[in-house]
Motif scaffolding. Structure first.
Motif, mmCIF file in Angstrom:
data_model
loop_
_atom_site.group_PDB
_atom_site.id
_atom_site.type_symbol
_atom_site.label_atom_id
_atom_site.label_comp_id
_atom_site.label_asym_id
_atom_site.label_seq_id
_atom_site.Cartn_x
_atom_site.Cartn_y
_atom_site.Cartn_z
ATOM 1 N N ILE A 169 1.079 -12.073 63.073
ATOM 2 C CA ILE A 169 0.036 -12.571 63.964
ATOM 3 C C ILE A 169 0.490 -12.524 65.419
ATOM 4 O O ILE A 169 -0.219 -12.010 66.288
ATOM 5 C CB ILE A 169 -0.364 -14.011 63.576
ATOM 6 C CG1 ILE A 169 -0.924 -14.048 62.144
ATOM 7 C CG2 ILE A 169 -1.401 -14.566 64.550
ATOM 8 C CD1 ILE A 169 -1.085 -15.449 61.586
ATOM 9 N N THR A 170 1.669 -13.043 65.699
ATOM 10 C CA THR A 170 2.138 -13.038 67.089
ATOM 11 C C THR A 170 2.436 -11.621 67.565
ATOM 12 O O THR A 170 2.240 -11.300 68.741
ATOM 13 C CB THR A 170 3.385 -13.933 67.249
ATOM 14 O OG1 THR A 170 4.380 -13.554 66.285
ATOM 15 C CG2 THR A 170 3.028 -15.398 67.029
ATOM 16 N N TRP A 171 2.883 -10.760 66.653
ATOM 17 C CA TRP A 171 3.077 -9.353 67.004
ATOM 18 C C TRP A 171 1.730 -8.727 67.387
ATOM 19 O O TRP A 171 1.626 -7.994 68.364
ATOM 20 C CB TRP A 171 3.702 -8.619 65.822
ATOM 21 C CG TRP A 171 3.765 -7.139 65.987
ATOM 22 C CD1 TRP A 171 4.760 -6.407 66.569
ATOM 23 C CD2 TRP A 171 2.775 -6.195 65.567
ATOM 24 N NE1 TRP A 171 4.453 -5.066 66.532
ATOM 25 C CE2 TRP A 171 3.242 -4.914 65.928
ATOM 26 C CE3 TRP A 171 1.544 -6.317 64.918
ATOM 27 C CZ2 TRP A 171 2.515 -3.759 65.658
ATOM 28 C CZ3 TRP A 171 0.823 -5.167 64.651
ATOM 29 C CH2 TRP A 171 1.316 -3.904 65.025
ATOM 30 N N GLU B 139 -10.857 -9.675 72.214
ATOM 31 C CA GLU B 139 -11.170 -11.097 72.065
ATOM 32 C C GLU B 139 -11.390 -11.466 70.601
ATOM 33 O O GLU B 139 -11.007 -12.549 70.154
ATOM 34 C CB GLU B 139 -12.398 -11.448 72.899
ATOM 35 C CG GLU B 139 -12.139 -11.463 74.399
ATOM 36 C CD GLU B 139 -11.018 -12.420 74.783
ATOM 37 O OE1 GLU B 139 -10.978 -13.550 74.235
ATOM 38 O OE2 GLU B 139 -10.170 -12.044 75.611
ATOM 39 N N ALA B 140 -12.000 -10.556 69.845
ATOM 40 C CA ALA B 140 -12.222 -10.821 68.425
ATOM 41 C C ALA B 140 -10.904 -10.889 67.672
ATOM 42 O O ALA B 140 -10.701 -11.755 66.807
ATOM 43 C CB ALA B 140 -13.115 -9.733 67.831
ATOM 44 N N ARG C 212 -9.287 -14.229 65.776
ATOM 45 C CA ARG C 212 -8.787 -14.211 64.407
ATOM 46 C C ARG C 212 -7.355 -14.745 64.361
ATOM 47 O O ARG C 212 -6.989 -15.530 63.488
ATOM 48 C CB ARG C 212 -8.818 -12.781 63.866
ATOM 49 C CG ARG C 212 -10.190 -12.292 63.479
ATOM 50 C CD ARG C 212 -10.607 -12.804 62.107
ATOM 51 N NE ARG C 212 -9.885 -12.100 61.053
ATOM 52 C CZ ARG C 212 -9.618 -12.615 59.853
ATOM 53 N NH1 ARG C 212 -9.981 -13.857 59.582
ATOM 54 N NH2 ARG C 212 -8.985 -11.911 58.929
ATOM 55 N N ALA C 213 -6.548 -14.321 65.324
ATOM 56 C CA ALA C 213 -5.157 -14.755 65.362
ATOM 57 C C ALA C 213 -5.058 -16.263 65.539
ATOM 58 O O ALA C 213 -4.267 -16.928 64.855
ATOM 59 C CB ALA C 213 -4.423 -14.033 66.493
ATOM 60 N N GLN D 46 -5.922 -18.020 62.315
ATOM 61 C CA GLN D 46 -4.855 -17.869 61.331
ATOM 62 C C GLN D 46 -3.664 -18.765 61.662
ATOM 63 O O GLN D 46 -3.046 -19.355 60.768
ATOM 64 C CB GLN D 46 -4.434 -16.402 61.265
ATOM 65 C CG GLN D 46 -5.502 -15.494 60.676
ATOM 66 C CD GLN D 46 -5.293 -14.035 61.046
ATOM 67 O OE1 GLN D 46 -4.491 -13.710 61.926
ATOM 68 N NE2 GLN D 46 -6.018 -13.141 60.393
ATOM 69 N N LEU D 47 -3.325 -18.862 62.945
ATOM 70 C CA LEU D 47 -2.216 -19.737 63.337
ATOM 71 C C LEU D 47 -2.548 -21.199 63.067
ATOM 72 O O LEU D 47 -1.671 -21.970 62.651
ATOM 73 C CB LEU D 47 -1.881 -19.530 64.816
ATOM 74 C CG LEU D 47 -1.160 -18.226 65.161
ATOM 75 C CD1 LEU D 47 -1.041 -18.071 66.669
ATOM 76 C CD2 LEU D 47 0.216 -18.157 64.504
ATOM 77 N N ASP D 48 -3.792 -21.589 63.285
ATOM 78 C CA ASP D 48 -4.184 -22.967 62.978
ATOM 79 C C ASP D 48 -3.925 -23.272 61.503
ATOM 80 O O ASP D 48 -3.426 -24.352 61.150
ATOM 81 C CB ASP D 48 -5.662 -23.182 63.299
ATOM 82 C CG ASP D 48 -5.940 -23.276 64.798
ATOM 83 O OD1 ASP D 48 -4.987 -23.483 65.564
ATOM 84 O OD2 ASP D 48 -7.122 -23.145 65.183
#
Length: 265
Positions: free
Chosen positions: A108-110, A127-128, A132-133, A136-138
């Motif tokens: 995700i961070t990549w 932005e989309a 999403r990232a 997912q991090l949440d």
């Protein structure tokens, strides 16, 4: 005898190994491979890791690659202080946490770096992907909070393997403004980690490297020309495809500025 770690300061995998070595008081030197990011691997780095990925560790006549295997080597070579918890069940637990961080979280961070630093997806498409990232991090932060529970450390009674497996990745997300809330249980754990010299030093090195990347147009120019290529291996490729970035992949392949794992020949 000097221990050498081939690394890049922005690599959370490399940071894991640096934190472990520093916690154990092992003297080591760091080397960033000259051809890193080009897809070309040669010399001592190629001998240490034929996959051409950081980190890779050299200790005398021994060469080790893959951050988790390196962690095992560090733990067994310099057993004091112990970083793994005491029981098989506890060890399995922190290794499972490490697996989630190494695969799902890092991807995700990549991907966020692809959008925010390398402008892979401008406008609404980017932005989309970022939305999403963040979602997912949440979810991962909620899972990590459950894993931490009421303890001060993921490793149990003291800082160790479980915490080292998590902190570089969470700090990476924090750099993008997507870290845990400072007053949350996970946010307070981050503060406890940063109070440790091993973590704060690695974090400072990463921050300096991040500033160099974002402040210079040289890397973006190298990416545009194809001289610099970002590696889309396994979990990163999966993240980009399932998060809506198929066009990013197609454009990168057409431009010749993405690569996959180095082939052994």
């Amino acid at each position: 005898m000097t221990v050498t770690l081939f690394e890049h300061p922005l690599s959370p995998y490399s940071q894991k190994n640096k934190i472990a070595l520093r916690e154990k008081g092992v003297a080591f030197e760091v080397v960033t491979p000259e051809a890193m990011g080009t897809g070309h691997v040669a010399g001592q780095f190629a001998a240490a890791n034929p996959r051409g990925e950081v980190p890779a560790l050299i200790d005398g006549d021994t060469s080790v690659f893959d951050s988790t295997i390196i962690q095992d080597y560090i733990e067994e070579s310099w057993p004091t202080p112990a970083l793994l918890p005491a029981t098989p069940a506890q060890r399995a637990r922190v290794r499972m946490i490490e697996e989630i961080m190494d695969t799902q979280y890092e991807a995700i961070t990549w991907g966020m770096m692809e959008v925010r630093v390398f402008d892979r997806a401008p406008g609404a498409a980017g932005e989309a992907l970022l939305a999403r990232a963040r979602g997912q991090l949440d979810g991962l932060h909620a899972w990590l909070t459950t894993q931490l529970g009421d303890a001060d450390w993921f490793n149990g009674a003291a800082f160790g393997w479980g915490d080292i497996a998590v902190i570089p990745f969470v700090l990476g997300a924090t750099g993008y403004g997507c870290g845990p809330a400072p007053d949350s249980a996970l946010g307070k754990w981050v503060k406890r980690c940063l109070a440790r010299p091993s973590v704060s030093q690695s974090a400072a090195e990463a921050q300096a490297a991040a500033s160099a990347v974002t402040d210079s147009g040289l890397l973006k120019a190298a990416l545009a020309s194809g001289a610099f290529k970002r590696e889309y291996r396994d979990h990163r490729l999966e993240w980009m495809l399932r998060s809506g970035g198929l066009e990013v992949l197609q454009a990168g392949m057409a431009a010749g500025n993405i690569r996959f794992s180095h082939e052994l020949k």
